[in-house]
Design a protein around this motif. Structure first.
Motif, PDB file in Angstrom:
ATOM      1  N   LEU A  23       0.819  -1.214   0.000  1.00 16.42           N
ATOM      2  CA  LEU A  23       0.000   0.000   0.000  1.00 16.42           C
ATOM      3  C   LEU A  23       0.853   1.265   0.000  1.00 16.42           C
ATOM      4  CD1 LEU A  23      -2.737  -1.199   2.490  1.00 16.42           C
ATOM      5  CD2 LEU A  23      -3.093  -0.652   0.064  1.00 16.42           C
ATOM      6  N   GLU A  24       1.999   1.222   0.670  1.00 20.39           N
ATOM      7  CA  GLU A  24       2.912   2.372   0.660  1.00 20.39           C
ATOM      8  C   GLU A  24       3.566   2.538  -0.705  1.00 20.39           C
ATOM      9  OE1 GLU A  24       4.982   3.472   4.784  1.00 20.39           O
ATOM     10  OE2 GLU A  24       5.442   1.437   4.105  1.00 20.39           O
ATOM     11  N   ASP A  25       4.016   1.420  -1.291  1.00 15.20           N
ATOM     12  CA  ASP A  25       4.759   1.457  -2.545  1.00 15.20           C
ATOM     13  C   ASP A  25       3.882   1.822  -3.737  1.00 15.20           C
ATOM     14  OD1 ASP A  25       7.055   0.776  -4.371  1.00 15.20           O
ATOM     15  OD2 ASP A  25       5.619  -0.765  -5.012  1.00 15.20           O
ATOM     16  N   ALA A  26       2.657   1.336  -3.767  1.00 18.14           N
ATOM     17  CA  ALA A  26       1.796   1.505  -4.941  1.00 18.14           C
ATOM     18  C   ALA A  26       0.398   1.962  -4.513  1.00 18.14           C
ATOM     19  CB  ALA A  26       1.740   0.187  -5.714  1.00 18.14           C
ATOM     20  N   THR A  33      -6.255   1.979   1.328  1.00 17.23           N
ATOM     21  CA  THR A  33      -5.132   2.894   1.557  1.00 17.23           C
ATOM     22  C   THR A  33      -4.271   2.401   2.719  1.00 17.23           C
ATOM     23  OG1 THR A  33      -6.311   4.256   3.166  1.00 17.23           O
ATOM     24  CG2 THR A  33      -6.518   4.880   0.830  1.00 17.23           C
ATOM     25  N   TYR A  34      -3.031   2.861   2.724  1.00 21.39           N
ATOM     26  CA  TYR A  34      -2.124   2.537   3.822  1.00 21.39           C
ATOM     27  C   TYR A  34      -2.708   3.022   5.149  1.00 21.39           C
ATOM     28  CZ  TYR A  34       1.848   2.521   6.938  1.00 21.39           C
ATOM     29  OH  TYR A  34       2.649   2.300   8.022  1.00 21.39           O
ATOM     30  N   GLU A  35      -3.209   4.246   5.164  1.00 20.12           N
ATOM     31  CA  GLU A  35      -3.734   4.830   6.397  1.00 20.12           C
ATOM     32  C   GLU A  35      -4.874   3.984   6.962  1.00 20.12           C
ATOM     33  OE1 GLU A  35      -3.196   6.547   3.536  1.00 20.12           O
ATOM     34  OE2 GLU A  35      -1.391   7.581   4.232  1.00 20.12           O
ATOM     35  N   ARG A  36      -5.754   3.544   6.097  1.00 19.00           N
ATOM     36  CA  ARG A  36      -6.898   2.731   6.534  1.00 19.00           C
ATOM     37  C   ARG A  36      -6.422   1.410   7.136  1.00 19.00           C
ATOM     38  NH1 ARG A  36      -9.806  -1.347   3.774  1.00 19.00           N
ATOM     39  NH2 ARG A  36     -11.803  -1.732   4.758  1.00 19.00           N
ATOM     40  N   GLU A  37      -5.545   0.706   6.416  1.00 10.28           N
ATOM     41  CA  GLU A  37      -5.159  -0.628   6.867  1.00 10.28           C
ATOM     42  C   GLU A  37      -4.122  -0.607   7.984  1.00 10.28           C
ATOM     43  OE1 GLU A  37      -4.785  -3.674   3.917  1.00 10.28           O
ATOM     44  OE2 GLU A  37      -6.408  -2.792   2.724  1.00 10.28           O
ATOM     45  N   ALA A  38      -3.336   0.456   8.080  1.00 10.75           N
ATOM     46  CA  ALA A  38      -2.396   0.568   9.202  1.00 10.75           C
ATOM     47  C   ALA A  38      -3.155   0.675  10.522  1.00 10.75           C
ATOM     48  CB  ALA A  38      -1.474   1.768   9.008  1.00 10.75           C
ATOM     49  N   ALA A  39      -4.398   1.137  10.450  1.00  7.50           N
ATOM     50  CA  ALA A  39      -5.222   1.270  11.650  1.00  7.50           C
ATOM     51  C   ALA A  39      -6.022   0.001  11.966  1.00  7.50           C
ATOM     52  CB  ALA A  39      -6.178   2.449  11.480  1.00  7.50           C
ATOM     53  N   GLU A  42      -6.020  -6.345  15.226  1.00  9.84           N
ATOM     54  CA  GLU A  42      -5.630  -7.742  15.002  1.00  9.84           C
ATOM     55  C   GLU A  42      -6.812  -8.545  14.467  1.00  9.84           C
ATOM     56  OE1 GLU A  42      -2.306 -10.294  15.061  1.00  9.84           O
ATOM     57  OE2 GLU A  42      -2.458  -8.167  15.491  1.00  9.84           O
ATOM     58  N   GLU A  43      -8.004  -8.249  14.950  1.00 14.30           N
ATOM     59  CA  GLU A  43      -9.211  -8.940  14.480  1.00 14.30           C
ATOM     60  C   GLU A  43      -9.481  -8.640  13.013  1.00 14.30           C
ATOM     61  OE1 GLU A  43      -9.441  -6.990  17.477  1.00 14.30           O
ATOM     62  OE2 GLU A  43      -8.901  -8.814  18.577  1.00 14.30           O
ATOM     63  N   ASP A  44      -9.234  -7.389  12.585  1.00 14.15           N
ATOM     64  CA  ASP A  44      -9.408  -7.033  11.171  1.00 14.15           C
ATOM     65  C   ASP A  44      -8.474  -7.852  10.287  1.00 14.15           C
ATOM     66  OD1 ASP A  44     -11.337  -5.018  11.690  1.00 14.15           O
ATOM     67  OD2 ASP A  44      -9.754  -3.528  12.027  1.00 14.15           O
ATOM     68  N   TRP A  45      -7.201  -7.989  10.709  1.00 21.33           N
ATOM     69  CA  TRP A  45      -6.241  -8.765   9.924  1.00 21.33           C
ATOM     70  C   TRP A  45      -6.640 -10.235   9.889  1.00 21.33           C
ATOM     71  CZ3 TRP A  45      -3.312  -6.489   6.587  1.00 21.33           C
ATOM     72  CH2 TRP A  45      -2.909  -5.167   6.813  1.00 21.33           C
ATOM     73  N   ARG A  46      -7.106 -10.759  11.005  1.00 18.42           N
ATOM     74  CA  ARG A  46      -7.548 -12.161  11.043  1.00 18.42           C
ATOM     75  C   ARG A  46      -8.764 -12.369  10.141  1.00 18.42           C
ATOM     76  NH1 ARG A  46      -4.508 -14.987  14.170  1.00 18.42           N
ATOM     77  NH2 ARG A  46      -3.506 -14.066  15.977  1.00 18.42           N
ATOM     78  N   ALA A  47      -9.674 -11.408  10.125  1.00 21.26           N
ATOM     79  CA  ALA A  47     -10.855 -11.501   9.261  1.00 21.26           C
ATOM     80  C   ALA A  47     -10.441 -11.500   7.791  1.00 21.26           C
ATOM     81  CB  ALA A  47     -11.819 -10.347   9.547  1.00 21.26           C
ATOM     82  N   THR A 146     -15.234  -0.290 -17.197  1.00 23.40           N
ATOM     83  CA  THR A 146     -14.409   0.656 -16.462  1.00 23.40           C
ATOM     84  C   THR A 146     -15.205   1.195 -15.273  1.00 23.40           C
ATOM     85  OG1 THR A 146     -15.140   2.595 -17.710  1.00 23.40           O
ATOM     86  CG2 THR A 146     -13.235   1.391 -18.585  1.00 23.40           C
ATOM     87  N   GLU A 147     -14.467   1.758 -14.324  1.00 17.52           N
ATOM     88  CA  GLU A 147     -15.109   2.459 -13.213  1.00 17.52           C
ATOM     89  C   GLU A 147     -14.109   3.451 -12.644  1.00 17.52           C
ATOM     90  OE1 GLU A 147     -14.751  -0.505  -9.434  1.00 17.52           O
ATOM     91  OE2 GLU A 147     -16.141  -1.144 -10.996  1.00 17.52           O
ATOM     92  N   PRO A 148     -14.592   4.504 -12.004  1.00 20.11           N
ATOM     93  CA  PRO A 148     -13.679   5.469 -11.403  1.00 20.11           C
ATOM     94  C   PRO A 148     -12.892   4.828 -10.266  1.00 20.11           C
ATOM     95  CG  PRO A 148     -15.947   6.297 -11.394  1.00 20.11           C
ATOM     96  CD  PRO A 148     -15.989   4.871 -11.834  1.00 20.11           C
ATOM     97  N   TYR A 149     -11.635   5.197 -10.160  1.00 19.60           N
ATOM     98  CA  TYR A 149     -10.816   4.718  -9.044  1.00 19.60           C
ATOM     99  C   TYR A 149     -11.341   5.375  -7.778  1.00 19.60           C
ATOM    100  CZ  TYR A 149      -6.726   3.935  -6.089  1.00 19.60           C
ATOM    101  OH  TYR A 149      -5.899   3.570  -5.059  1.00 19.60           O
ATOM    102  N   PRO A 150     -11.609   4.604  -6.716  1.00 28.77           N
ATOM    103  CA  PRO A 150     -12.296   5.170  -5.548  1.00 28.77           C
ATOM    104  C   PRO A 150     -11.562   6.276  -4.806  1.00 28.77           C
ATOM    105  CG  PRO A 150     -11.636   2.880  -5.147  1.00 28.77           C
ATOM    106  CD  PRO A 150     -11.332   3.183  -6.581  1.00 28.77           C
ATOM    107  N   HIS A 151     -10.236   6.337  -4.896  1.00 30.05           N
ATOM    108  CA  HIS A 151      -9.484   7.330  -4.124  1.00 30.05           C
ATOM    109  C   HIS A 151      -9.026   8.522  -4.952  1.00 30.05           C
ATOM    110  CE1 HIS A 151      -9.706   4.443  -0.948  1.00 30.05           C
ATOM    111  NE2 HIS A 151      -9.155   3.546  -1.719  1.00 30.05           N
ATOM    112  N   ASP A 152      -9.293   8.483  -6.251  1.00 32.11           N
ATOM    113  CA  ASP A 152      -8.931   9.589  -7.137  1.00 32.11           C
ATOM    114  C   ASP A 152      -9.800   9.493  -8.381  1.00 32.11           C
ATOM    115  OD1 ASP A 152      -7.860  11.482  -8.833  1.00 32.11           O
ATOM    116  OD2 ASP A 152      -5.779  10.837  -8.563  1.00 32.11           O
ATOM    117  N   PRO A 153     -10.910  10.226  -8.419  1.00 32.15           N
ATOM    118  CA  PRO A 153     -11.832  10.115  -9.551  1.00 32.15           C
ATOM    119  C   PRO A 153     -11.225  10.529 -10.891  1.00 32.15           C
ATOM    120  CG  PRO A 153     -12.564  11.805  -7.988  1.00 32.15           C
ATOM    121  CD  PRO A 153     -11.357  11.155  -7.394  1.00 32.15           C
TER     122      PRO A 153
END
Length: 165
Positions: A23-26, A33-39, A42-47, A146-153
């Motif tokens: 997420l940081e590299d690309a 996003t990195y910000e979303r997943e860095a937060a 442990e339960e989120d990662w297990r899910a 096609t569809e708009p990219y969610p983080h940059d239309p």
């Protein structure tokens, strides 16, 4: 030595580390996003790992001498189990053009075949020329969807598909 292995709960820390590196590299290659997943807890990662349980999805890590250098996953289409989506595809910059991506995609396709999938789809941003060429070399073709990219239309995601029948 390069290997590809399934992601299981035993690899949670390795999975988390490589996913956050991806997420940081690309940042424009993923629907998150990195910000979303860095937060994530442990339960989120297990899910996330549980979604890739082998029945409805699968996740794979590429490892070179005990160092994770790539990731890819696949999820069955909930409305049509004959289709699956290739997701979370990433190869570490120092491992690109060394066959890591091909091994990861091959693992996804092998899993998809075991689930009797007929078509593997993916989304790629229109500005990611290297990824577009890579997937074309593997036999994926643009579908026209096609569809708009969610983080940059301003960016567009292009759907590609590969028949594996």
């Amino acid at each position: 030595m390069l290997s590809v292995q399934r992601i299981t709960p035993l690899e949670i820390e390795m999975f988390k580390a490589v996913r956050l590196r991806a997420l940081e590299d690309a940042p424009f290659a993923f629907g998150s996003t990195y910000e979303r997943e860095a937060a994530f807890s442990e339960e989120d990662w297990r899910a996330r790992i549980e979604r890739w349980n082998g029945q409805t999805g699968a996740g794979f890590l590429a490892i070179d001498s005990n160092v994770p250098c790539g990731i890819a996953g696949s999820l069955l289409d909930q409305s049509d189990c004959r289709q699956a989506e290739l997701v979370s595809m990433w190869t570490a910059p120092m491992h690109r053009r060394q066959g890591v991506g091909r091994l990861l995609v091959a693992a996804v396709i092998s899993w998809a075949r075991s689930r009797e999938v007929r078509t593997v789809r993916l989304m790629v941003t229109n500005t990611n020329e290297a990824a577009l060429r890579f997937y074309e070399q593997l036999g994926f073709a643009l579908t026209g969807r096609t569809e708009p990219y969610p983080h940059d239309p301003a960016l567009i995601e292009l759907e590609m598909a590969l028949s594996i029948t």
